[in-house]
Scaffold this motif. Structure first.
Motif, PDB file in Angstrom:
ATOM      1  N   PHE A  34       0.927  -1.056  -0.117  1.00 42.50           N
ATOM      2  CA  PHE A  34      -0.085  -0.067   0.168  1.00 42.50           C
ATOM      3  C   PHE A  34       1.138   1.309  -0.373  1.00 42.50           C
ATOM      4  CE2 PHE A  34      -3.078  -2.785   2.609  1.00 42.50           C
ATOM      5  CZ  PHE A  34      -3.767  -2.997   1.811  1.00 42.50           C
ATOM      6  N   ALA A  35       1.549   1.385   0.769  1.00 39.40           N
ATOM      7  CA  ALA A  35       2.981   2.412   0.784  1.00 39.40           C
ATOM      8  C   ALA A  35       3.221   2.691  -0.494  1.00 39.40           C
ATOM      9  CB  ALA A  35       4.232   2.253   1.721  1.00 39.40           C
ATOM     10  N   ALA A  68       0.767   4.241  -2.580  1.00 43.53           N
ATOM     11  CA  ALA A  68       0.450   5.717  -2.169  1.00 43.53           C
ATOM     12  C   ALA A  68       2.066   6.930  -2.194  1.00 43.53           C
ATOM     13  CB  ALA A  68       0.675   5.498  -0.649  1.00 43.53           C
ATOM     14  N   GLY A  74       4.014   2.385   4.915  1.00 45.67           N
ATOM     15  CA  GLY A  74       2.846   1.445   5.288  1.00 45.67           C
ATOM     16  C   GLY A  74       2.824   0.585   6.366  1.00 45.67           C
ATOM     17  N   PRO A 112      -3.273   1.024   6.436  1.00 46.28           N
ATOM     18  CA  PRO A 112      -3.624   1.849   4.842  1.00 46.28           C
ATOM     19  C   PRO A 112      -4.312   1.086   4.568  1.00 46.28           C
ATOM     20  CG  PRO A 112      -2.085   0.304   5.212  1.00 46.28           C
ATOM     21  CD  PRO A 112      -2.204   0.668   7.377  1.00 46.28           C
ATOM     22  N   THR A 161      -5.719   0.242  -0.155  1.00 46.02           N
ATOM     23  CA  THR A 161      -5.680   0.392  -1.389  1.00 46.02           C
ATOM     24  C   THR A 161      -6.182   1.831  -2.259  1.00 46.02           C
ATOM     25  OG1 THR A 161      -5.930  -2.088  -1.370  1.00 46.02           O
ATOM     26  CG2 THR A 161      -5.534  -0.568  -3.509  1.00 46.02           C
ATOM     27  N   SER A 165      -5.208   4.680  -0.432  1.00 47.49           N
ATOM     28  CA  SER A 165      -3.109   5.035  -1.121  1.00 47.49           C
ATOM     29  C   SER A 165      -3.662   5.957  -2.436  1.00 47.49           C
ATOM     30  CB  SER A 165      -3.129   3.486  -0.845  1.00 47.49           C
ATOM     31  OG  SER A 165      -2.545   3.026   0.328  1.00 47.49           O
TER      32      SER A 165
END
Length: 589
Positions: free
Chosen positions: A42-43, A46, A53, A77, A79, A82
Motif C-alpha cells: 500500500f505504501a 501511495a 505503510g 493503510p 488501497t 493510498s
C-alpha cells in the motif's frame, strides 16, 4: 456528550477477561502477519517509502480501536486511500521524496481534522445517504489504475512519470520489445505462488509466501548483480516522530484533496463496520466512527503514518479469527512492531517485480464482481452511480471522481425522496379480518367514490417533494373531476414551511370550486408544526381528523347529494341504500 463519548474504550474495557484476551491475541497475530505484505504494498501504491505503510499499520489501528465504536473494525493503510494520496500529492512533489512524505503527512493531518469535525458535529447520519456503490465503483476503477501503474515494474520497462491511464498502456505497447523477461518471471512466480497458496492453503498468508518465492526466484536469477531492482532494506525501528507542514500555504494547497480523502475514508470505515456488525449483532455509532477515524489520522500524522481507514479484508479476517474486542486490533499493531524489528533487514532482498506481482493481486481483490453483477442486473440508478464513478476514476482526477459519485448518489436519493408513490385507497369490505379497511387499489381492484379521492402519503412534505404532491392533486382534479381529497397522513414524518404554503394554495383552489383538502391521522410532530405555522388555521380546523370514520362521516355531508343518490358505487356506509342493510359503524376506521 458524556464521558464514554469522548473515551469509548471505557465501555468495551468492561468486556475484557482472560477468555477474550486469548481470542484477541490469536486474531491479532493473524492480522499482523496479513498486514505485513499489505503495508509495504500500500505504501508503494501511495508513492511513499515501504516503511510508511508499516508505520500506518502500527499506529492507526490502535487509535481507531480506542476511539471508534466497532468491536471488530481494523483500520490502517488501504488501497483506495493510498491511490488517492498518490494522486493528490504527486501533483506537488516527486513520489518518494522528502517533500512528498511531508505533504502526505500534512494531507493526513487535514483529513483527520475534517473527520473529527464531522464526528463532533454529529454528521454520521450523512453516510446513510451515500450509496456504497460509490465505493464499489471507485475501488474497481482504482484497481485498474493500480494494475496499470505496476506494469513498469512487472515488465521491467521505463514509463515516464505522471502518464494517464490510456497513455500508460500506449507506452506499454510501444515498449513491448524492451520487456525484461527476468522481471516478468519474478512477477509471475510471485503472482502464481500467492494464488496457489490462497487456493490450496487458505490459512497460510499467501501474499507473504508470494514475496518470499519472488525473492528466491530473483536470487536464483542473479539478484542485484544481474540488474534486478530491489526494494531495499526497511529501517528496523518503530514509527519515528514526524511533523506535518502546517503552514498556511500548504494547508490551502492540500485542503481540497484532504476533504476527498476524509470523505472516502469515512464511507469506507462506516460501510465496513456496519457490514461486520450485521454478523456480530453489534450496533454501530457512525458519529463515533467518524471521531475514531479522525483521531487515528490526526495522531498518526505525527508518528510517520499516512491516511488510513477501515480495511474490509483485515476486519473480516479479524472477526473470522474469533476477535471479541478492539484489543485484537491493538495486539495486531503491537505484534507487527515486533515482527518488523526482527525481519526488516530481509526486505533488502525483495525485488520490485515481486512487489508488483503482489500489488496486482491486491488490485484484483479490490474488484467486487459479485456486487457489480447484482447492481448491473437489478438497479438502473445504482448502475448509473457505478459506471459514472468507475469511468470518472479512470479518466478524471480521483478526488473529482469521489465527489461526482457522492453527488450523483445524493441526487438520486433526493429524487427518490421527492417523488415517492402516492397511492389511491378504497374501502375493502371483504378483508380477512371482517373489518372494512382502506387498501391500495393498485393491489386490489375496488370500487371508488366518484366524488372523494383518498390518497395515502408516506413521505416528508418539504420543498423537494411538494411539487410532486401538487401534480398528483392536479391530476385527480383535472383527469377524474374529483374536488374532495382526503389525505391519509400517518406516514408523513415531516413538513416544512414551503410544503405548508403550497398545500394552503391547493386547498383554497379546491375550495373555490366547491371542494377541499382534508387530512386524517397526522403524526404529532407534524400536527404541532401545522398548528404553529398557522397551516391548520388557514385551511380550517374542520378539515383535520383523528380517525377515518370521523373524516368520512364529515366529508360525506359536503358531497353533492344528488350525485350520491344516483351513484352505484356505494363504497361508504353513509351512502344511500348501504344504511338500510347494515347497522355497522359509519366506515372503516
Amino acid at each position: 456528550m458524556h464521558l464514554a463519548g469522548f473515551l469509548p474504550f471505557l465501555q468495551w474495557f468492561k468486556l475484557i477477561d482472560r477468555s477474550t484476551l486469548r481470542h484477541d491475541l490469536v486474531a491479532g497475530f493473524t492480522g499482523a502477519v496479513i498486514v505485513l505484505p499489505q503495508g509495504v504494498a500500500f505504501a508503494t501504491i501511495a508513492g511513499l517509502p515501504p516503511e510508511y505503510g508499516l508505520y500506518t499499520a502500527m499506529v492507526t489501528p490502535i487509535i481507531a480501536a480506542l476511539f471508534g465504536s466497532s468491536l471488530h473494525l481494523v483500520s490502517g493503510p488501504t488501497t483506495a486511500i493510498s491511490i488517492v494520496v498518490f494522486s493528490a500529492v504527486s501533483q506537488h512533489a516527486d513520489p518518494g521524496s522528502p517533500e512528498f512524505v511531508t505533504m502526505a503527512l500534512t494531507l493526513t493531518f487535514l483529513a483527520g481534522v475534517y473527520q473529527l469535525a464531522f464526528g463532533l458535529a454529529r454528521l454520521g447520519t450523512l453516510v446513510n445517504f451515500v450509496s456504497h456503490t460509490v465505493v464499489i465503483g471507485f475501488t474497481a476503477g482504482a484497481a485498474l489504475l493500480i494494475a496499470t501503474s505496476q506494469m513498469k515494474h512487472v515488465l521491467g520497462i521505463v514509463i515516464p512519470k505522471g502518464e494517464s491511464f490510456l497513455h500508460t498502456w500506449m507506452d506499454v505497447f510501444d515498449l513491448r520489445t524492451e520487456i525484461d523477461m527476468a522481471a516478468v518471471v519474478i512477477a509471475l512466480s510471485t503472482l502464481l505462488s500467492a494464488i496457489l497458496v490462497k487456493r490450496y492453503a487458505p490459512r497460510i498468508p499467501n501474499l507473504l509466501v508470494g514475496m518470499v518465492i519472488g525473492s528466491l526466484v530473483a536470487a536464483a536469477l542473479g539478484g542485484a548483480e544481474a540488474g534486478i531492482v530491489l526494494v531495499g532494506e526497511i529501517p528496523a525501528h518503530l514509527p519515528p516522530l514526524s511533523m506535518p507542514d502546517l503552514s498556511l500555504g500548504s494547508i490551502r494547497m492540500l485542503a481540497p484533496e484532504a476533504f476527498a480523502v476524509a470523505l472516502l475514508g469515512l464511507i469506507e470505515a462506516v460501510s465496513i463496520s456496519r457490514s461486520v456488525a450485521t454478523k456480530s449483532n453489534q450496533s454501530i455509532d457512525a458519529n463515533q466512527e467518524f471521531v475514531g477515524q479522525g483521531m487515528s489520522n490526526l495522531v498518526g500524522s505525527f508518528f510517520s503514518s499516512y491516511a488510513g481507514s477501515g480495511s474490509f479484508t483485515r476486519s473480516g479476517i479479524n472477526y473470522a479469527a474469533g476477535a471479541k474486542t478492539p484489543m485484537s486490533a491493538i495486539f495486531a499493531a503491537l505484534m507487527l512492531m515486533i515482527i518488523v524489528l526482527l525481519i526488516a533487514p530481509l526486505t533488502a532482498y525483495l525485488p520490485i517485480a515481486a512487489m508488483g506481482g503482489v500489488i496486482l493481486i491486491v488490485a484484483y481483490n479490490l474488484i467486487d464482481l459479485h456486487h457489480i453483477s447484482n447492481i448491473l442486473r437489478f438497479s438502473r440508478s445504482e448502475t448509473s452511480i457505478l459506471m459514472t464513478t468507475f469511468f470518472a476514476t479512470l479518466f478524471l482526477e480521483l478526488e473529482f471522481a469521489i465527489y461526482l459519485g457522492v453527488l450523483l448518489s445524493l441526487l438520486i436519493f433526493l429524487a427518490r425522496s421527492s417523488i415517492p408513490p402516492i397511492p389511491a385507497l378504497a374501502v375493502d369490505a371483504d378483508s380477512r379480518s371482517g373489518k372494512r379497511v382502506f387498501v391500495n387499489i393498485a393491489n386490489k381492484p375496488l370500487r371508488a367514490c366518484p366524488q372523494l379521492k383518498v390518497l395515502r402519503m408516506d413521505l416528508a412534505l418539504y420543498f423537494g417533494s411538494i411539487n410532486h404532491v401538487q401534480r398528483r392533486i392536479s391530476r385527480v382534479v383535472e383527469n377524474e373531476d374529483i374536488r374532495h381529497i382526503l389525505i391519509v397522513g400517518d406516514g408523513i414524518n415531516y413538513m416544512d414551511l414551503s410544503a405548508a404554503e403550497a398545500l394552503v394554495t391547493e386547498a383554497r383552489r379546491l375550495q373555490a370550486i366547491g371542494g377541499g383538502i382534508y387530512f386524517v391521522g397526522l403524526a404529532e410532530n407534524v400536527y404541532e408544526f401545522a398548528a404553529r405555522s398557522c397551516f391548520i388555521r388557514k385551511i380550517g380546523a374542520a378539515h383535520f381528523f383523528d380517525s377515518k370514520t370521523e373524516a368520512i362521516r364529515t366529508i360525506y355531508r359536503r358531497l353533492d347529494q344528488a350525485t350520491c343518490a344516483q351513484c352505484s358505487a356505494r363504497v361508504f356506509l353513509e351512502c344511500p341504500q348501504e344504511q338500510a342493510v347494515t347497522s355497522q359503524p359509519a366506515t372503516a376506521g
